[in-house]
Design a protein around this motif. Sequence first.
Motif, PDB file in Angstrom:
ATOM      1  N   TYR A  34       6.904   3.875 -32.524  1.00 31.82           N
ATOM      2  CA  TYR A  34       5.903   3.053 -33.177  1.00 31.82           C
ATOM      3  C   TYR A  34       6.254   1.573 -33.068  1.00 31.82           C
ATOM      4  O   TYR A  34       5.369   0.714 -32.893  1.00 31.82           O
ATOM      5  CB  TYR A  34       5.767   3.440 -34.643  1.00 31.82           C
ATOM      6  CG  TYR A  34       4.676   2.655 -35.335  1.00 31.82           C
ATOM      7  CD1 TYR A  34       3.347   2.929 -35.063  1.00 31.82           C
ATOM      8  CD2 TYR A  34       4.978   1.622 -36.211  1.00 31.82           C
ATOM      9  CE1 TYR A  34       2.326   2.202 -35.646  1.00 31.82           C
ATOM     10  CE2 TYR A  34       3.962   0.883 -36.800  1.00 31.82           C
ATOM     11  CZ  TYR A  34       2.640   1.180 -36.521  1.00 31.82           C
ATOM     12  OH  TYR A  34       1.640   0.442 -37.093  1.00 31.82           O
ATOM     13  N   LEU A  35       7.540   1.255 -33.160  1.00 30.25           N
ATOM     14  CA  LEU A  35       7.969  -0.135 -33.012  1.00 30.25           C
ATOM     15  C   LEU A  35       7.660  -0.635 -31.603  1.00 30.25           C
ATOM     16  O   LEU A  35       7.210  -1.779 -31.419  1.00 30.25           O
ATOM     17  CB  LEU A  35       9.474  -0.244 -33.303  1.00 30.25           C
ATOM     18  CG  LEU A  35      10.089  -1.639 -33.197  1.00 30.25           C
ATOM     19  CD1 LEU A  35       9.406  -2.613 -34.140  1.00 30.25           C
ATOM     20  CD2 LEU A  35      11.593  -1.573 -33.488  1.00 30.25           C
ATOM     21  N   LEU A  36       7.885   0.227 -30.610  1.00 31.39           N
ATOM     22  CA  LEU A  36       7.557  -0.125 -29.226  1.00 31.39           C
ATOM     23  C   LEU A  36       6.077  -0.424 -29.094  1.00 31.39           C
ATOM     24  O   LEU A  36       5.658  -1.424 -28.490  1.00 31.39           O
ATOM     25  CB  LEU A  36       7.961   1.032 -28.307  1.00 31.39           C
ATOM     26  CG  LEU A  36       7.608   0.921 -26.824  1.00 31.39           C
ATOM     27  CD1 LEU A  36       8.330  -0.262 -26.197  1.00 31.39           C
ATOM     28  CD2 LEU A  36       7.994   2.207 -26.090  1.00 31.39           C
ATOM     29  N   PHE A  37       5.266   0.446 -29.677  1.00 32.94           N
ATOM     30  CA  PHE A  37       3.824   0.227 -29.669  1.00 32.94           C
ATOM     31  C   PHE A  37       3.460  -1.108 -30.329  1.00 32.94           C
ATOM     32  O   PHE A  37       2.648  -1.883 -29.815  1.00 32.94           O
ATOM     33  CB  PHE A  37       3.132   1.382 -30.399  1.00 32.94           C
ATOM     34  CG  PHE A  37       1.725   1.080 -30.835  1.00 32.94           C
ATOM     35  CD1 PHE A  37       0.680   1.186 -29.951  1.00 32.94           C
ATOM     36  CD2 PHE A  37       1.465   0.678 -32.141  1.00 32.94           C
ATOM     37  CE1 PHE A  37      -0.613   0.898 -30.345  1.00 32.94           C
ATOM     38  CE2 PHE A  37       0.176   0.385 -32.536  1.00 32.94           C
ATOM     39  CZ  PHE A  37      -0.868   0.505 -31.642  1.00 32.94           C
ATOM     40  N   SER A  38       4.075  -1.393 -31.467  1.00 35.68           N
ATOM     41  CA  SER A  38       3.742  -2.606 -32.209  1.00 35.68           C
ATOM     42  C   SER A  38       4.105  -3.855 -31.434  1.00 35.68           C
ATOM     43  O   SER A  38       3.359  -4.841 -31.429  1.00 35.68           O
ATOM     44  CB  SER A  38       4.469  -2.598 -33.563  1.00 35.68           C
ATOM     45  OG  SER A  38       4.067  -1.501 -34.352  1.00 35.68           O
ATOM     46  N   LEU A  39       5.249  -3.843 -30.761  1.00 41.88           N
ATOM     47  CA  LEU A  39       5.660  -5.005 -29.974  1.00 41.88           C
ATOM     48  C   LEU A  39       4.689  -5.254 -28.819  1.00 41.88           C
ATOM     49  O   LEU A  39       4.409  -6.398 -28.458  1.00 41.88           O
ATOM     50  CB  LEU A  39       7.081  -4.806 -29.443  1.00 41.88           C
ATOM     51  CG  LEU A  39       8.204  -4.907 -30.492  1.00 41.88           C
ATOM     52  CD1 LEU A  39       9.515  -4.382 -29.915  1.00 41.88           C
ATOM     53  CD2 LEU A  39       8.369  -6.347 -30.957  1.00 41.88           C
TER      54      LEU A  39
END
Length: 699
Positions: A96-101
């Motif tokens: 999810y962090l990857l997606f957010s970045l």
Amino acid sequence: MEWSTREADILQLLLDSEEPLQTQEIADKMGISARTVQRSLPYISDAVNRYGMMMVRSRSKGNRLTGTPTARERLIESLPGTSEIDPADRLKRQRYLLFSLLKEREPRKIFYYSNLLGVSETTIAADIDNLAPWFEKNNLTVVKKKGYGVFLSGNEQDYREAMRRFIEENNIPDKTSKKHYGEDALSLALISNADNGIFSFLDKDVINRVNIALDEMDEPRLHSLAENAYAGLVIHIAISIERIRQGGALKIPAERLDDLEEMEEYDLALRIIETMEDEFEIDIPREEASYIMLHIQGSKLAYSSDIAYRNGSGVDDEEILELIDRMIDVYDPHLSVRLKSDEDFVRGLMVHLRPVFVRLEGHMNIYNPILSDIKSEYPDIFSRCRRAASCIEDMVGMPVGDEEVGFLAMHFGAAEERLKASGEPPTKVSIGIVCASGFGVARLMMTRLEKFLSDRAYLTAFGRDELEDKKALAEVDFFVSTMNLDQYGVDHLIVSPLITGSDLSLIEQKMLDYGHLRKAMSNVDFLVSLEKIAFVTDEIRSLIEGFKAYKVANNITFKELLLFLGLKVTGNAAKANSIVESITEREKLYTQLFPEMNFGLLHCRSETVTNAVFVCATPKDGGCFGDPYFKDIRAVVMMIAPIDDHREEHAKVLGALSAAFVEDEGFLKMILEGRETEIHLGLIEVLKRFYKNYLHEIQ
């Protein structure tokens, strides 16, 4: 509707606050600039009206939401949530962090992600460090500036490729036909049902509109794309449209754009752009054509010819062969001589490498769904292929990712398996090649397979209706086809009509599975053989005597050409219309036009003829047919087989003619030039060769 992450965060703050919030207050809480918030508010103000809510904006008091409890609940339900993400689940949290970045191009404070995911800032910082290698594969850098925030640095094309890679890694469409890529199959915004859309990059409406617009273009070359390549093209275009709307534009030097315009895919890319401009009522810079073209070239393996590969990659056969020699030497010096002598392996690797160059030079990723299995089950082969891939890196000056290495391992691994079995007597495998008629596209496929499989397989062409014959099925180990054959309950592989390198790898693996099985071959009754020979002899004579090469108006339409040829071969309007209907239905199933080869092969079985038919037509003024449906087509061949008790013999004779278009460049050239006398002589030569081989085969 689909809310972006930023819009959802602003709405959540407004919903949670009992008092109006100033724009600067919202910006401070989110760790972004007030200007960014200011740009989002007008859209949010209009969008909440759909739920019966209203945003009240006051310069002095701030911003607040008003509405009934029911409307408020509807709006809350429309917002994506993160409750499904367990902070202790490191992999899901980092995903999810990857997606957010990727989603947020502007800087965000680390505490924003900390609050979002319910973990400490130290944990978020460590997660970002762990994700850095993923971004580096796409030439993106994670930048962390104290007091400023975290953001990605890189060019527009690399950023788009990273988005596409994330979507493919987390949501690979299943084997749904590309004709049915609707909201469910191509809702690329969803990672899983449990995620409730929190990974939404793209508006599903955009995806569906792109899909429908492409389908309505009715481009034979798009219809010929493998299904995963078609899905990838839809993703590419949808991402481009989203980025253009957000102001993200590709930057390509003018001289490079001039070079790209010389390539054959550029015209198709421009037509796609014009279609999307009409559909979405936006202006799309012509630089975007290069982005679409690179995708088509990188997927070329699914549908195109060897010549087009050379044009796309700029690497000729001699250079590829030299590269393969170096790769084999690095892979295993002890197996070098034997691997270089494996013609099937070398040829398959050549076909595979051409689009690899396009992908590497265009910074395009490819997803390998069995990469983890290859690494775990064949670690030694993968390791040696990693060393061999260094030869590619030296040649193109770009790194080769694990996904590409995994596909190389499939080729090298299959070659090693053949070497291990080389001490045993070869066991031929029986393969059925299926198309609608059994003598058109099926024979083109058979011809390409014969080049690769040599004497290791019995190849037989089948029409789709023949799969009801249980006796015929019993003689076949497995089938290859451009169509899904699940309804017939047979073991089969779905492949491109021109048999790509990856198709060949799958076929060879399937051959290994069946190679240990031996089948008893029944003797053919001598009298039956004589009858077949007599019939084939008459069939050949009839084809030679009945052949005609017609000259037609350049602007003739597809249907008009069918009707013209139908009338010529039957002399009857009703029968001609029947042929038009049969071939039109066949064309809907799978196109019989091959722009890469500049000719169309229109074929069917029909009760309207009593003898096999072979005729051709070319524009009387030369060049290509004017009807847009005939894109790049210079000649059309019509072949019709009677519906009678000699289906097998018709398929063999007409199949030999289909094969000649691939095997005999001279014969195809005669067809394209449309000179009847030369074609007639060429036809005789092709049928003479077939007859000689047929007599040998039937003994």
